[in-house]
Write a protein that holds these residues in place. Sequence first.
Motif, PDB file in Angstrom:
ATOM      1  N   UNK A  58     -38.610 -27.760  18.436  1.00  0.00           N
ATOM      2  CA  UNK A  58     -39.324 -28.662  19.344  1.00  0.00           C
ATOM      3  C   UNK A  58     -40.759 -28.873  18.861  1.00  0.00           C
ATOM      4  N   UNK A  59     -41.419 -27.793  18.432  1.00  0.00           N
ATOM      5  CA  UNK A  59     -42.788 -27.900  17.911  1.00  0.00           C
ATOM      6  C   UNK A  59     -42.809 -28.785  16.661  1.00  0.00           C
ATOM      7  N   UNK A  60     -41.829 -28.591  15.787  1.00  0.00           N
ATOM      8  CA  UNK A  60     -41.721 -29.412  14.580  1.00  0.00           C
ATOM      9  C   UNK A  60     -41.520 -30.889  14.944  1.00  0.00           C
ATOM     10  N   UNK A  61     -40.656 -31.156  15.894  1.00  0.00           N
ATOM     11  CA  UNK A  61     -40.390 -32.535  16.315  1.00  0.00           C
ATOM     12  C   UNK A  61     -41.619 -33.162  16.964  1.00  0.00           C
ATOM     13  N   UNK A  62     -42.353 -32.389  17.742  1.00  0.00           N
ATOM     14  CA  UNK A  62     -43.562 -32.903  18.382  1.00  0.00           C
ATOM     15  C   UNK A  62     -44.610 -33.274  17.328  1.00  0.00           C
ATOM     16  N   UNK A  63     -44.789 -32.410  16.332  1.00  0.00           N
ATOM     17  CA  UNK A  63     -45.730 -32.703  15.251  1.00  0.00           C
ATOM     18  C   UNK A  63     -45.326 -33.937  14.469  1.00  0.00           C
ATOM     19  N   UNK A  64     -44.041 -34.044  14.149  1.00  0.00           N
ATOM     20  CA  UNK A  64     -43.538 -35.237  13.437  1.00  0.00           C
ATOM     21  C   UNK A  64     -43.715 -36.483  14.300  1.00  0.00           C
ATOM     22  N   UNK A  65     -43.491 -36.353  15.596  1.00  0.00           N
ATOM     23  CA  UNK A  65     -43.679 -37.486  16.501  1.00  0.00           C
ATOM     24  C   UNK A  65     -45.114 -37.977  16.519  1.00  0.00           C
ATOM     25  N   UNK A  66     -46.056 -37.048  16.500  1.00  0.00           N
ATOM     26  CA  UNK A  66     -47.466 -37.443  16.465  1.00  0.00           C
ATOM     27  C   UNK A  66     -47.799 -38.195  15.181  1.00  0.00           C
ATOM     28  N   UNK A  67     -47.347 -37.662  14.063  1.00  0.00           N
ATOM     29  CA  UNK A  67     -47.624 -38.296  12.769  1.00  0.00           C
ATOM     30  C   UNK A  67     -46.982 -39.679  12.708  1.00  0.00           C
ATOM     31  N   UNK A  68     -45.726 -39.778  13.129  1.00  0.00           N
ATOM     32  CA  UNK A  68     -45.034 -41.064  13.081  1.00  0.00           C
ATOM     33  C   UNK A  68     -45.610 -42.070  14.068  1.00  0.00           C
ATOM     34  N   UNK A  69     -46.147 -41.593  15.190  1.00  0.00           N
ATOM     35  CA  UNK A  69     -46.778 -42.503  16.142  1.00  0.00           C
ATOM     36  C   UNK A  69     -48.006 -43.162  15.501  1.00  0.00           C
ATOM     37  N   UNK A  70     -48.829 -42.364  14.845  1.00  0.00           N
ATOM     38  CA  UNK A  70     -50.028 -42.915  14.207  1.00  0.00           C
ATOM     39  C   UNK A  70     -49.644 -43.830  13.049  1.00  0.00           C
ATOM     40  N   UNK A  71     -48.703 -43.382  12.211  1.00  0.00           N
ATOM     41  CA  UNK A  71     -48.269 -44.219  11.094  1.00  0.00           C
ATOM     42  C   UNK A  71     -47.607 -45.505  11.584  1.00  0.00           C
ATOM     43  N   UNK A  72     -46.812 -45.412  12.636  1.00  0.00           N
ATOM     44  CA  UNK A  72     -46.151 -46.588  13.191  1.00  0.00           C
ATOM     45  C   UNK A  72     -47.131 -47.576  13.781  1.00  0.00           C
ATOM     46  N   UNK A  73     -48.261 -47.080  14.256  1.00  0.00           N
ATOM     47  CA  UNK A  73     -49.288 -47.966  14.783  1.00  0.00           C
ATOM     48  C   UNK A  73     -49.920 -48.798  13.667  1.00  0.00           C
ATOM     49  N   UNK A  74     -50.022 -48.210  12.476  1.00  0.00           N
ATOM     50  CA  UNK A  74     -50.660 -48.900  11.347  1.00  0.00           C
ATOM     51  C   UNK A  74     -49.663 -49.657  10.471  1.00  0.00           C
TER      52      UNK A  74
END
Length: 165
Positions: A58-74
Motif C-alpha cells: 500500500x505504501x509503495x502504491x501510494x508513493x507511485x500514485x503521487x509520482x504518477x499524479x504529478x507526471x500526469x499533470x505535466x
Amino acid sequence: MFNYRLIKPIDTILTRTILESCIYGVVYCVLLGLIWLVGDRYDLSHGILIIAILSLVVVLAFGCGLILMVLGHHFHDLEKVISLLRLPMYAFSGVMFSFQNLPDQALGYFSWNPLFHAVELERAALFPTYDSQPASLMYLAEVALTILTLGLFVYKGFEKKMLRS
C-alpha cells in the motif's frame, strides 16, 4: 473540488489509497475463505507478517500514485502509456509463477521488482513449507519507503503549480 482551500491534490490520492486498500482487504479475506472452503489449507500464524507485507505494498502504491499524479499533470498522454504497461507489469509481478520456476538468468531481472518480492513473501507467510529464498522483506521495505519519500518530495515541489492550473 480543488477550489476549496482545505482540499489538496494529495487528498485525492490518499482517499483513493484508503478506499482501494479496504476493497482489496475485503476481497483478500473472501478469497482466503473460499480457498479454505475448497479444501486448501494455509497457515495464518504469521498474520503480522502478512499485514506488514500488504501494508508495504500500500505504501509503495501510494508513493507511485503521487509520482504518477504529478507526471500526469505535466504529461497528459501518460495515461495511455500506463495502460499499455499494465499487462507486462502484471506478468512480471510474479502472480502467475514463482521464483522457483524462473531460470537463473531471469531471476536477476525479476528480483528488481518489489511486487515480486511481496508476492513471494505472501506465499511463504501463508504456506510455511513454501521456499521463498531470494525474496526479501527488507528490500520491499526499502523500495516502498524510497518511492514514498520520492513521491512526497515530487508532490511537494509541484503542489503549487498543480493548484494554480
